[in-house]
Design a protein around this motif. Structure first.
Motif, PDB file in Angstrom:
ATOM      1  N   GLY A  58      -1.282  -1.653  -5.850  1.00  0.00           N
ATOM      2  CA  GLY A  58      -0.043  -2.143  -6.442  1.00  0.00           C
ATOM      3  C   GLY A  58       0.400  -3.396  -5.717  1.00  0.00           C
ATOM      4  N   SER A  59       1.277  -4.151  -6.335  1.00  0.00           N
ATOM      5  CA  SER A  59       1.781  -5.372  -5.706  1.00  0.00           C
ATOM      6  C   SER A  59       2.618  -5.030  -4.489  1.00  0.00           C
ATOM      7  CB  SER A  59       2.617  -6.169  -6.709  1.00  0.00           C
ATOM      8  OG  SER A  59       3.728  -5.393  -7.140  1.00  0.00           O
ATOM      9  N   SER A  82       5.720  -2.403  -4.309  1.00  0.00           N
ATOM     10  CA  SER A  82       5.681  -1.547  -5.494  1.00  0.00           C
ATOM     11  C   SER A  82       5.890  -0.072  -5.164  1.00  0.00           C
ATOM     12  CB  SER A  82       4.351  -1.729  -6.235  1.00  0.00           C
ATOM     13  OG  SER A  82       3.254  -1.381  -5.396  1.00  0.00           O
ATOM     14  N   LYS A  91       3.843   1.837  -2.773  1.00  0.00           N
ATOM     15  CA  LYS A  91       2.631   2.566  -2.370  1.00  0.00           C
ATOM     16  C   LYS A  91       2.868   3.395  -1.111  1.00  0.00           C
ATOM     17  CE  LYS A  91       0.288  -1.198  -1.890  1.00  0.00           C
ATOM     18  NZ  LYS A  91       1.305  -2.176  -2.300  1.00  0.00           N
ATOM     19  N   THR A 116       2.649   0.483 -11.228  1.00  0.00           N
ATOM     20  CA  THR A 116       3.173  -0.576 -12.075  1.00  0.00           C
ATOM     21  C   THR A 116       4.657  -0.780 -11.785  1.00  0.00           C
ATOM     22  OG1 THR A 116       3.590   1.056 -13.809  1.00  0.00           O
ATOM     23  CG2 THR A 116       1.500  -0.136 -13.901  1.00  0.00           C
ATOM     24  N   PRO A 117       5.239  -1.916 -12.207  1.00  0.00           N
ATOM     25  CA  PRO A 117       6.672  -2.146 -11.986  1.00  0.00           C
ATOM     26  C   PRO A 117       7.520  -1.074 -12.653  1.00  0.00           C
ATOM     27  CG  PRO A 117       5.567  -4.188 -12.601  1.00  0.00           C
ATOM     28  CD  PRO A 117       4.565  -3.094 -12.811  1.00  0.00           C
ATOM     29  N   ASP A 128      -3.318  -3.880  -2.085  1.00  0.00           N
ATOM     30  CA  ASP A 128      -2.819  -4.688  -3.185  1.00  0.00           C
ATOM     31  C   ASP A 128      -3.753  -4.591  -4.396  1.00  0.00           C
ATOM     32  OD1 ASP A 128      -4.981  -6.401  -2.777  1.00  0.00           O
ATOM     33  OD2 ASP A 128      -3.818  -7.849  -1.611  1.00  0.00           O
ATOM     34  N   GLU A 129      -3.395  -5.307  -5.448  1.00  0.00           N
ATOM     35  CA  GLU A 129      -4.134  -5.187  -6.709  1.00  0.00           C
ATOM     36  C   GLU A 129      -5.593  -5.603  -6.594  1.00  0.00           C
ATOM     37  OE1 GLU A 129      -1.367  -7.054  -6.126  1.00  0.00           O
ATOM     38  OE2 GLU A 129      -0.236  -7.370  -7.981  1.00  0.00           O
ATOM     39  N   ASN A 148      10.233  -4.559  -9.359  1.00  0.00           N
ATOM     40  CA  ASN A 148       9.675  -4.307  -8.027  1.00  0.00           C
ATOM     41  C   ASN A 148      10.708  -3.559  -7.191  1.00  0.00           C
ATOM     42  OD1 ASN A 148       9.274  -5.131  -5.021  1.00  0.00           O
ATOM     43  ND2 ASN A 148       7.322  -5.599  -5.994  1.00  0.00           N
TER      44      ASN A 148
END
Length: 289
Positions: free
Chosen positions: A67-68, A71, A73, A204-205, A178-179, A244
């Motif tokens: 995830g960004s 986000s 995680k 996801t957001p 990250d992604e 976010n």
């Protein structure tokens, strides 16, 4: 007017504890609590990750959670780890993502309460014995910011999975990153680890319809059971935060401080604009009035 006179006539900003009392809050809202434990505002997307994490631990598999930045995680992983059955699992989190291959093994032993040796061969024997001693307890190793680990460190972890020589892995492994983490693991240098991944999930957001509930959840954890955002302010923060959780929290906290210092009992659009000027991660495309 001299400096002394100026100092005596300039109004002093109220301290945070004064702002909290004025709003009837027990702590600053939108700030992680030191004793939050396993508290989590879980969206549908996060709920989808939980059974995958459970299965990974039960089967001693390898999972990648991406995830960004911001986000959620780490928050999700910590909440999940806190809920694991202590009679069945031993969860360990490693956050030092710049570790070498040698460092990974050493810090793993240290977190298990063992004294690392100077020799890798000795450390392997120590780890193997420790895992045998705690069996049938399953070690669940979670690595944060896994995209920053050098290749040799990830390869060492892959080798450690087969340490006991049994059919099943020596421990469960969860990589947070990250992604781009999954793509980097697909490269030939990490292909062996990539082929061991039993589950992957991307956070996801936050959906627009969940943002109000998410912010209100934070407010209730700070001791206040009411909506504090004017509708227009909520629209602004939702647009700026782009779903976010970290950005939304930073914006909401800055906006609350601005509102409290204004003596307001509700967060208005002007307070969101004040917050936008302070939080670089926020969406700067929103025009100031």
């Amino acid at each position: 007017m001299d400096a002394k006179a100026t100092a005596t006539t300039t109004p002093k900003e109220p301290a945070l504890d004064e702002l909290l009392r004025a709003w009837g809050l027990t702590r600053v809202p939108f700030t992680p609590g030191e004793k939050s434990g396993g508290e989590l505002f879980a969206t549908a997307n996060q709920h989808q990750a939980l059974p995958l994490l459970d299965t990974t631990a039960a089967l001693r598999g390898v999972m990648v959670l991406t995830g960004s930045p911001g986000s959620g995680k780490s928050t999700l992983a910590k909440s999940w780890m806190a809920g694991l059955e202590p009679k069945a699992y031993l969860p360990l989190l490693i956050t030092q993502s710049s570790l070498t291959a040698t460092g990974v093994l050493e810090i793993l032993l240290a977190k298990l309460g063992e004294r690392p040796s100077f020799k890798r061969s000795a450390n392997l024997l120590i780890l193997e014995k420790h895992l045998a001693d705690i069996d049938p307890l399953t070690l669940v190793l979670v690595l944060d910011d896994a995209q920053n680990y050098p290749g040799p460190a990830l390869e060492e972890l892959r080798l450690l999975l087969g340490l006991t020589g049994r059919a099943r892995s020596a421990f469960a492994l969860v990589l947070l990153g990250d992604e781009y983490l999954l793509g980097s693991l697909r490269l030939s240098v990490q292909r062996a680890l990539f082929t061991r991944i039993s589950a992957a999930h991307q956070l996801t957001p936050l959906p627009r319809e969940d943002i109000a509930a998410y912010l209100n959840w934070h407010v209730s954890r700070a001791g206040l059971e009411r909506d504090i955002f004017a509708p227009a302010a909520l629209d602004l923060i939702a647009e700026a935060g782009e779903g976010n959780p970290r950005t939304l929290g930073l914006l909401a906290r800055a906006a609350w401080i601005a509102a409290a210092r204004d003596g307001a009992s509700c967060i208005e659009p002007a307070h969101i604009h004040t917050a936008l000027a302070q939080v670089p991660a926020a969406n700067a495309k929103i025009a100031h009035p």
